[in-house]
Write an enzyme that holds these catalytic residues in place. Structure first.
Site, PDB file in Angstrom:
ATOM      1  N   LYS A 169      38.165  32.152  34.308  1.00 35.46           N
ATOM      2  CA  LYS A 169      39.420  32.853  33.971  1.00 35.46           C
ATOM      3  C   LYS A 169      39.720  33.724  35.178  1.00 35.46           C
ATOM      4  O   LYS A 169      39.246  34.854  35.293  1.00 35.46           O
ATOM      5  CB  LYS A 169      39.216  33.701  32.724  1.00 35.46           C
ATOM      6  CG  LYS A 169      40.476  34.005  31.928  1.00 35.46           C
ATOM      7  CD  LYS A 169      41.564  34.711  32.681  1.00 35.46           C
ATOM      8  CE  LYS A 169      41.414  36.203  32.764  1.00 35.46           C
ATOM      9  NZ  LYS A 169      42.520  36.814  33.561  1.00 35.46           N
ATOM     10  N   VAL A 205      43.095  34.650  27.284  1.00 35.64           N
ATOM     11  CA  VAL A 205      42.103  33.667  27.755  1.00 35.64           C
ATOM     12  C   VAL A 205      40.720  34.321  27.882  1.00 35.64           C
ATOM     13  O   VAL A 205      39.708  33.785  27.416  1.00 35.64           O
ATOM     14  CB  VAL A 205      42.555  33.062  29.110  1.00 35.64           C
ATOM     15  CG1 VAL A 205      41.490  32.108  29.652  1.00 35.64           C
ATOM     16  CG2 VAL A 205      43.881  32.332  28.951  1.00 35.64           C
ATOM     17  N   GLU A 244      30.179  43.319  36.993  1.00 36.29           N
ATOM     18  CA  GLU A 244      30.342  43.909  38.333  1.00 36.29           C
ATOM     19  C   GLU A 244      31.562  44.810  38.245  1.00 36.29           C
ATOM     20  O   GLU A 244      32.698  44.324  38.206  1.00 36.29           O
ATOM     21  CB  GLU A 244      30.559  42.808  39.375  1.00 36.29           C
ATOM     22  CG  GLU A 244      29.391  41.870  39.555  1.00 36.29           C
ATOM     23  CD  GLU A 244      28.214  42.523  40.267  1.00 36.29           C
ATOM     24  OE1 GLU A 244      28.341  43.668  40.744  1.00 36.29           O
ATOM     25  OE2 GLU A 244      27.153  41.885  40.346  1.00 36.29           O
ATOM     26  N   CYS A 278      35.862  47.524  45.544  1.00 38.58           N
ATOM     27  CA  CYS A 278      34.913  48.206  44.662  1.00 38.58           C
ATOM     28  C   CYS A 278      33.912  49.015  45.483  1.00 38.58           C
ATOM     29  O   CYS A 278      33.440  50.050  45.052  1.00 38.58           O
ATOM     30  CB  CYS A 278      34.189  47.192  43.800  1.00 38.58           C
ATOM     31  SG  CYS A 278      33.492  45.850  44.778  1.00 38.58           S
ATOM     32  N   GLU A 378      37.707  56.374  40.397  1.00 38.90           N
ATOM     33  CA  GLU A 378      38.021  55.307  41.362  1.00 38.90           C
ATOM     34  C   GLU A 378      39.544  55.234  41.516  1.00 38.90           C
ATOM     35  O   GLU A 378      40.259  55.015  40.540  1.00 38.90           O
ATOM     36  CB  GLU A 378      37.480  53.978  40.820  1.00 38.90           C
ATOM     37  CG  GLU A 378      37.651  52.843  41.795  1.00 38.90           C
ATOM     38  CD  GLU A 378      37.190  51.503  41.216  1.00 38.90           C
ATOM     39  OE1 GLU A 378      37.620  51.159  40.108  1.00 38.90           O
ATOM     40  OE2 GLU A 378      36.403  50.830  41.886  1.00 38.90           O
TER      41      GLU A 378
HETATM   42  P1  NAD Z   1      40.548  44.428  35.296  1.00 38.45           P
HETATM   43  O1  NAD Z   1      39.366  44.889  34.543  1.00 38.45           O
HETATM   44  O2  NAD Z   1      41.888  44.913  34.893  1.00 38.45           O
HETATM   45  O3  NAD Z   1      40.649  42.822  35.225  1.00 38.45           O
HETATM   46  C1  NAD Z   1      39.589  41.997  35.623  1.00 38.45           C
HETATM   47  C2  NAD Z   1      39.691  40.667  34.901  1.00 38.45           C
HETATM   48  O4  NAD Z   1      39.452  40.870  33.510  1.00 38.45           O
HETATM   49  C3  NAD Z   1      41.066  40.002  35.008  1.00 38.45           C
HETATM   50  O5  NAD Z   1      40.906  38.621  35.160  1.00 38.45           O
HETATM   51  C4  NAD Z   1      41.679  40.339  33.662  1.00 38.45           C
HETATM   52  O6  NAD Z   1      42.690  39.426  33.266  1.00 38.45           O
HETATM   53  C5  NAD Z   1      40.461  40.248  32.746  1.00 38.45           C
HETATM   54  N1  NAD Z   1      40.585  40.948  31.467  1.00 38.45           N
HETATM   55  C6  NAD Z   1      41.413  41.979  31.145  1.00 38.45           C
HETATM   56  N2  NAD Z   1      41.244  42.313  29.839  1.00 38.45           N
HETATM   57  C7  NAD Z   1      40.289  41.479  29.342  1.00 38.45           C
HETATM   58  C8  NAD Z   1      39.672  41.336  28.052  1.00 38.45           C
HETATM   59  N3  NAD Z   1      40.013  42.118  27.027  1.00 38.45           N
HETATM   60  N4  NAD Z   1      38.723  40.400  27.902  1.00 38.45           N
HETATM   61  C9  NAD Z   1      38.348  39.607  28.937  1.00 38.45           C
HETATM   62  N5  NAD Z   1      38.903  39.692  30.169  1.00 38.45           N
HETATM   63  C10 NAD Z   1      39.862  40.619  30.364  1.00 38.45           C
HETATM   64  O7  NAD Z   1      40.263  44.730  36.833  1.00 38.45           O
HETATM   65  P2  NAD Z   1      41.188  44.454  38.106  1.00 38.45           P
HETATM   66  O8  NAD Z   1      42.306  45.434  38.140  1.00 38.45           O
HETATM   67  O9  NAD Z   1      41.522  43.001  38.185  1.00 38.45           O
HETATM   68  O10 NAD Z   1      40.155  44.749  39.285  1.00 38.45           O
HETATM   69  C11 NAD Z   1      39.888  46.016  39.767  1.00 38.45           C
HETATM   70  C12 NAD Z   1      38.555  46.527  39.274  1.00 38.45           C
HETATM   71  O11 NAD Z   1      37.524  45.597  39.570  1.00 38.45           O
HETATM   72  C13 NAD Z   1      38.136  47.819  39.963  1.00 38.45           C
HETATM   73  O12 NAD Z   1      37.603  48.711  39.036  1.00 38.45           O
HETATM   74  C14 NAD Z   1      37.076  47.361  40.936  1.00 38.45           C
HETATM   75  O13 NAD Z   1      36.171  48.349  41.319  1.00 38.45           O
HETATM   76  C15 NAD Z   1      36.426  46.264  40.179  1.00 38.45           C
HETATM   77  N6  NAD Z   1      35.723  45.371  41.099  1.00 38.45           N
HETATM   78  C16 NAD Z   1      34.348  45.344  41.100  1.00 38.45           C
HETATM   79  C17 NAD Z   1      33.651  44.538  42.001  1.00 38.45           C
HETATM   80  C18 NAD Z   1      32.146  44.482  42.040  1.00 38.45           C
HETATM   81  O14 NAD Z   1      31.610  43.555  42.665  1.00 38.45           O
HETATM   82  N7  NAD Z   1      31.426  45.411  41.450  1.00 38.45           N
HETATM   83  C19 NAD Z   1      34.375  43.768  42.904  1.00 38.45           C
HETATM   84  C20 NAD Z   1      35.764  43.830  42.890  1.00 38.45           C
HETATM   85  C21 NAD Z   1      36.426  44.618  41.976  1.00 38.45           C
END
Ligand code: NAD
Length: 471
Positions: A169, A205, A244, A278, A378
């Site tokens: 996804k 999804v 992550e 991140c 963050e």
């Molecule tokens: P997000 O949590 O909004 O979304 C991440 C993914 O989760 C997307 O594909 C989204 O559609 C999905 N999602 C959203 N709601 C969901 C649910 N209820 N159930 C299942 N999936 C769901 O994050 P973002 O804005 O896409 O990314 C930014 C965040 O990611 C920041 O906090 C960043 O630090 C973190 N990040 C962490 C790492 C790491 O390796 N630790 C790497 C990159 C980004």
């Protein structure tokens, strides 16, 4: 105008059952450059059925068979490195110098997983007992937008190495990149159903993957809030979970650091991926006695971090990914000022001449204390907080005084001293002097930065279950 209406299920591109259409907006000028039809629960269930059926035979493959598949995946992804980089620059405004590295790192994940798999013992025997590491089953791989192609490659590589089949996804904000990547991976001639990809909303999804009893494992990269909900909701079907999540990474500049090396290095880490990383080093801890020198060095170094067109290799800071992200960064800059921090460079509003896109000014705050909001939360934008410390112990205490523990850096000339400080920081990875990488070293967070690890043997083990047979 790109129009994406299909998902990748059971080895073919199939029309979406879901009907919601989402605009793809170019962050440099807010123009609509594409439309994507988002998948629904039915698309997701179809993909899970395909992965479940493929697992029956793929789950029993040998190490040798999987290494061959990893090599084919590596070749297939390598063929589209330039197209993938271009899609990242276009779709989320990733600066080309960083996007290129991210794509290469994703492509290399397949060969790194092959190396790790060769060296990972999957069986152990003693006396009448034999222990095998078995693939956990169908895995749901959920990615964030900021390095979507890398996350897909990395998670897929580890899952394949372990013998798992997958439903990806991807972030719905990365549809163009996903399309290029999936077209590339299709050429790897994979067993049908090993790789399935359904683009759609997280709460549609993603939620179906988390709740579906035929998915054994979720590997997620994203925010803490969504990570918590996945852990909670996944408990219902006893999901194995890797998370992550975010960070508020400290960069400790030691007293013996040479400023004209340390400050550019600290700024590279702070403005990584335009601050939308991140691992971005967004808290710079400096000795109080050197603050004035540090301030001058930061002001002098800023010309090395120009804002601009992300496709231009000279650009260090591109636009934010979306209007929402632009507003989030602005609100944190306002909050920093309200709470008494001093703007050394940057500040509120877009840089002059860049009003058409989601550009923000790379901003450095001084007079920050570690309890201010800008030092605790963050921001996910190019905003650096400079915090002073008195002693080395003080620096370590401030670095560890965070709910996060993903990444950290130590800058100094005495490497033994830098290593001693690094060993006391509660973070999954600590780099010394530069942002270096090792594809066999684990990646992941302490505390709220996540659960579990990716990369190398650690990443493969996250898709395996030990099983003992006792005769
Ligand atoms: P997000 O949590 O909004 O979304 C991440 C993914 O989760 C997307 O594909 C989204 O559609 C999905 N999602 C959203 N709601 C969901 C649910 N209820 N159930 C299942 N999936 C769901 O994050 P973002 O804005 O896409 O990314 C930014 C965040 O990611 C920041 O906090 C960043 O630090 C973190 N990040 C962490 C790492 C790491 O390796 N630790 C790497 C990159 C980004």
């Amino acid at each position: 105008m790109n129009t994406i209406t299909k998902h990748y299920i059971d080895g073919t591109f199939v029309e979406s059952h879901g009907t919601e259409v989402m605009d793809i907006i170019k962050p440099t000028n807010r123009q609509v450059i594409g439309r994507v039809t988002l998948g629904d629960e039915q698309d997701t269930q179809q993909a899970i059925v395909s992965a479940k059926s493929a697992f029956v035979s793929f789950g029993r493959t040998t190490k040798e068979e999987r290494t061959k598949i990893l090599r084919r995946l590596h070749e297939a992804a390598s063929a589209r490195i330039d197209d993938l980089t271009a899609a990242m620059v276009e779709e989320y405004g990733g600066v080309v110098r960083f996007a290129g590295l991210i794509v290469r790192s994703g492509v290399n994940a397949f060969s790194a997983a092959e190396t790790a798999l060769r060296e990972l013992p999957l069986t152990r025997n003693w006396g009448q007992t034999s222990v095998t590491l078995e693939p956990v089953g169908v895995a749901g791989l959920i990615t964030a937008w900021n390095a979507n192609a890398l996350f897909i490659c990395l998670k897929l590589a580890s899952a394949v190495a372990a013998g798992c089949t997958v439903v990806v996804k991807p972030s719905e904000m990365s549809s163009l990149q996903t399309q290029v990547l999936v077209e590339a991976l299709h050429e790897a001639d994979l067993p049908k159903g090993l790789l399935n990809v359904v683009t759609g909303r997280g709460n549609v999804v993603g939620a179906e993957l988390v709740r579906n009893p035929d998915v054994a494992k979720i590997s997620f990269t994203g925010s803490v809030g969504v990570g918590k909900s996945i852990m909670r909701d996944g408990a219902e079907t006893m999901k194995r979970i890797t998370l992550e999540l975010g960070g508020k990474s400290p960069t400790i500049m030691l007293a013996d650091a040479v400023l004209d090396q340390a400050i550019p290095s600290a700024l590279v880490m702070a403005f990584l991926n335009s601050g939308q990383a991140c691992a971005a080093g967004t808290r710079l801890l400096v000795p109080k006695s050197r603050l004035d020198q540090v301030k001058r060095a930061i002001v002098d170094s800023m010309s090395g971090f120009p804002v601009g067109d992300p496709a231009d290799p000279r650009t260090a800071v591109g636009p934010m990914v979306s209007q929402k992200q632009y507003e989030q960064v602005q609100s944190y800059i306002r909050k920093g000022i309200e709470e008494g921090a001093e703007v050394l460079v940057g500040g509120e509003g877009p840089p002059q001449g860049f009003e058409a896109g989601y550009f923000v000014k790379p901003t450095v705050f001084v007079n920050v204390t570690n309890h201010m909001t800008i030092a605790r939360e963050e921001i996910f934008g190019p905003v650096l907080s400079v915090i002073t410390y008195d002693t080395e112990d003080d620096a370590i205490r401030i670095a560890n005084d965070s709910q996060y523990g993903l990444h950290a850096a130590v800058l100094g000339t005495d490497l033994d001293r830098a290593r001693r400080v690094a060993s006391q920081i509660r973070a999954g990875r600590v780099v010394i002097n530069n942002m270096t990488d090792d594809p066999q070293a684990p990646w992941g967070g302490f505390k709220y930065s996540g659960v579990g690890r990716e990369y190398g043997p650690y990443g493969i083990e996250a898709f395996l279950e030990p099983k003992a047979i006792l005769a």
